[in-house]
Write an enzyme that holds these catalytic residues in place. Structure first.
Site, PDB file in Angstrom:
ATOM      1  N   GLY A  10       0.824  -1.205   0.000  1.00  0.00           N
ATOM      2  CA  GLY A  10       0.000   0.000   0.000  1.00  0.00           C
ATOM      3  C   GLY A  10       0.855   1.251   0.000  1.00  0.00           C
ATOM      4  O   GLY A  10       1.940   1.266   0.588  1.00  0.00           O
ATOM      5  N   THR A 126       4.761   1.195   6.764  1.00  0.00           N
ATOM      6  CA  THR A 126       3.360   0.820   6.917  1.00  0.00           C
ATOM      7  C   THR A 126       2.676   1.827   7.814  1.00  0.00           C
ATOM      8  O   THR A 126       3.214   2.204   8.858  1.00  0.00           O
ATOM      9  CB  THR A 126       3.169  -0.588   7.519  1.00  0.00           C
ATOM     10  OG1 THR A 126       1.808  -0.770   7.914  1.00  0.00           O
ATOM     11  CG2 THR A 126       4.060  -0.835   8.711  1.00  0.00           C
ATOM     12  N   ILE A 127       1.491   2.272   7.423  1.00  0.00           N
ATOM     13  CA  ILE A 127       0.760   3.188   8.284  1.00  0.00           C
ATOM     14  C   ILE A 127       0.260   2.475   9.530  1.00  0.00           C
ATOM     15  O   ILE A 127      -0.066   3.102  10.533  1.00  0.00           O
ATOM     16  CB  ILE A 127      -0.425   3.858   7.555  1.00  0.00           C
ATOM     17  CG1 ILE A 127      -1.499   2.848   7.168  1.00  0.00           C
ATOM     18  CG2 ILE A 127       0.045   4.657   6.359  1.00  0.00           C
ATOM     19  CD1 ILE A 127      -2.789   3.484   6.679  1.00  0.00           C
ATOM     20  N   ASP A 128       0.222   1.129   9.493  1.00  0.00           N
ATOM     21  CA  ASP A 128      -0.303   0.358  10.621  1.00  0.00           C
ATOM     22  C   ASP A 128       0.677   0.260  11.787  1.00  0.00           C
ATOM     23  O   ASP A 128       0.297  -0.162  12.880  1.00  0.00           O
ATOM     24  CB  ASP A 128      -0.681  -1.062  10.175  1.00  0.00           C
ATOM     25  CG  ASP A 128      -1.890  -1.078   9.260  1.00  0.00           C
ATOM     26  OD1 ASP A 128      -2.701  -0.138   9.335  1.00  0.00           O
ATOM     27  OD2 ASP A 128      -2.017  -2.018   8.463  1.00  0.00           O
ATOM     28  N   ARG A 163     -26.279  12.130  18.196  1.00  0.00           N
ATOM     29  CA  ARG A 163     -26.291  10.793  17.615  1.00  0.00           C
ATOM     30  C   ARG A 163     -24.932  10.135  17.843  1.00  0.00           C
ATOM     31  O   ARG A 163     -23.946  10.792  18.153  1.00  0.00           O
ATOM     32  CB  ARG A 163     -26.605  10.848  16.121  1.00  0.00           C
ATOM     33  CG  ARG A 163     -25.598  11.660  15.305  1.00  0.00           C
ATOM     34  CD  ARG A 163     -25.756  11.416  13.801  1.00  0.00           C
ATOM     35  NE  ARG A 163     -27.047  11.791  13.281  1.00  0.00           N
ATOM     36  CZ  ARG A 163     -27.262  12.728  12.353  1.00  0.00           C
ATOM     37  NH1 ARG A 163     -26.217  13.435  11.868  1.00  0.00           N
ATOM     38  NH2 ARG A 163     -28.450  12.986  11.901  1.00  0.00           N
ATOM     39  N   ARG A 172      -5.582  -3.852   9.994  1.00  0.00           N
ATOM     40  CA  ARG A 172      -6.022  -5.222   9.687  1.00  0.00           C
ATOM     41  C   ARG A 172      -5.813  -6.153  10.877  1.00  0.00           C
ATOM     42  O   ARG A 172      -6.722  -6.860  11.311  1.00  0.00           O
ATOM     43  CB  ARG A 172      -5.248  -5.738   8.468  1.00  0.00           C
ATOM     44  CG  ARG A 172      -5.569  -7.172   8.074  1.00  0.00           C
ATOM     45  CD  ARG A 172      -4.806  -7.584   6.841  1.00  0.00           C
ATOM     46  NE  ARG A 172      -5.256  -6.859   5.673  1.00  0.00           N
ATOM     47  CZ  ARG A 172      -6.243  -7.280   4.866  1.00  0.00           C
ATOM     48  NH1 ARG A 172      -6.847  -8.439   5.115  1.00  0.00           N
ATOM     49  NH2 ARG A 172      -6.607  -6.570   3.830  1.00  0.00           N
ATOM     50  N   GLU A 222     -10.556  -1.597  11.283  1.00  0.00           N
ATOM     51  CA  GLU A 222     -11.245  -2.419  10.291  1.00  0.00           C
ATOM     52  C   GLU A 222     -11.160  -3.914  10.595  1.00  0.00           C
ATOM     53  O   GLU A 222     -12.012  -4.694  10.163  1.00  0.00           O
ATOM     54  CB  GLU A 222     -10.672  -2.152   8.896  1.00  0.00           C
ATOM     55  CG  GLU A 222      -9.197  -2.502   8.765  1.00  0.00           C
ATOM     56  CD  GLU A 222      -8.607  -2.091   7.429  1.00  0.00           C
ATOM     57  OE1 GLU A 222      -9.365  -1.648   6.551  1.00  0.00           O
ATOM     58  OE2 GLU A 222      -7.381  -2.217   7.271  1.00  0.00           O
TER      59      GLU A 222
END
Length: 342
Positions: A10, A126-128, A163, A172, A222
């Site tokens: 990515g 990696t952004i993760d 709300r 992930r 996610e």
């Protein structure tokens, strides 16, 4: 010496800063030539190259994405992948490769070096922030900043309508973006892949927030899963590394919260917004340092290594070590921020 450079997986803010650091120091101090391989491992697999020199890297420091392009190509899924890579490296007279990527891209580099003797140096991207051998990866700081700003903005609209707003962020297998942005943005619930969540408890936190006359913000990675459910998938299609497309847990969660609490709930999926745009100052700094140290490793012939951040020092570690397991959120750290839930 002629050095090949590629960016795989990515895209990520800071990739261009690495390319710039590698080329500037390699040309100016070591007199190396460079060639860029297009679209990750597809480039060396098919011999698709672009010239890399100092004019080519001018002005790219603040640019997001990658001037070399990227893809999730896995050369080991091709019958003659290794043979083709070797042939194309020889054709272009490339003596060493600098592979910039995450778990999958660096896993390929580790195998190419360890099993087939191709000289590779890795740079973690990696952004993760889930590579275990480095304290931080570039791209993570930018992604957290984008997510935090989005959460800040969503607070005001949530309060205006009273709300629930569910914010789905990337992650992930690791919940670092959710944890950091959720805490920084004042979220009332943070859900991560490392800890399966109880939907009844989530609804209790939401109800508690409404009792205090505030509208709840729920941040969910996610890859987060309920205790009695499965991973929510966008579709069952897998890429060449065997990964399915995630996304949908935010929408599922909003529907469950609304059905169980009677309060209106909406979802915002940040998706690729977290990957795009200008890298933060920190990511430019870290990515540039990684690039400078990566070309030093090439000069030293220290192949099969990845540059990594330990404290404030950039060190070298075996690529195989960096990809052996993912760096996930410690349960104690997650428990620490739980005081703000509800």
């Amino acid at each position: 010496m002629k050095v090949g450079v590629l960016t795989g997986g990515g895209d990520c803010p800071g990739l261009n800063a690495v390319i710039r650091g590698v080329v500037r120091k390699g040309v100016q101090e070591y007199g190396y030539e460079f060639v860029g391989f297009r679209d990750g491992w597809r480039g060396p697999l098919e011999g698709d190259t672009v010239r890399l020199d100092i004019p080519a890297v001018r002005g790219i420091l603040p640019r997001g994405g990658t001037i070399l392009g990227s893809s999730r190509t896995n050369p080991f899924s091709s019958e003659h992948g290794v043979r083709d890579i070797k042939a194309n490296l020889a054709k272009h007279e490339v003596d060493a490769l600098v592979a910039i990527g995450g778990e999958d891209t660096l896993g390929v580099a580790a195998r190419l070096h360890g099993e087939f003797g191709i000289p590779c140096v890795g740079v973690p991207k990696t952004i993760d922030n889930d590579l275990s051998a480095t304290d931080y990866t570039f791209g993570f700081d930018t992604a957290v900043g984008i997510a935090t700003e989005a959460i800040d903005r969503l607070h005001t609209t949530a309060e205006s309508h009273m709300r629930v707003l569910v914010v789905e962020v990337m992650g992930r297998h690791a919940g670092w973006i959710a944890l950091h942005s959720g805490l920084a943005g004042g979220a009332n619930v943070i859900l991560i892949p490392e800890q399966r969540f109880d939907i009844d408890q989530v609804c209790a936190w939401v109800t508690s927030r409404f009792r205090a006359s505030y509208a709840p913000i729920v941040v969910v990675a996610e890859g987060a899963m309920p205790k009695d459910g499965e991973l929510v998938l966008k579709d069952a299609t897998k890429d060449s590394f065997g990964h399915v497309r995630l996304s949908g847990v935010g929408e599922w969660l909003a529907k469950e919260i609304e059905a169980r609490t009677g309060k209106e709930a909406r979802t915002t999926v940040l998706g690729h917004v977290q990957r795009g745009g200008t890298p933060s100052a920190y990511d430019r700094w870290l990515a540039t340092r990684f690039g400078l140290h990566a070309i030093d490793a090439v000069r030293d012939g220290d192949f099969g290594k990845m540059v990594a951040l330990r404290g404030t020092d950039v060190v070298r570690v075996p690529i195989a070590e960096a990809t052996a397991k993912l760096k996930t959120v410690d349960p104690a750290l997650y428990k620490e921020v739980g005081v703000f839930f509800g």
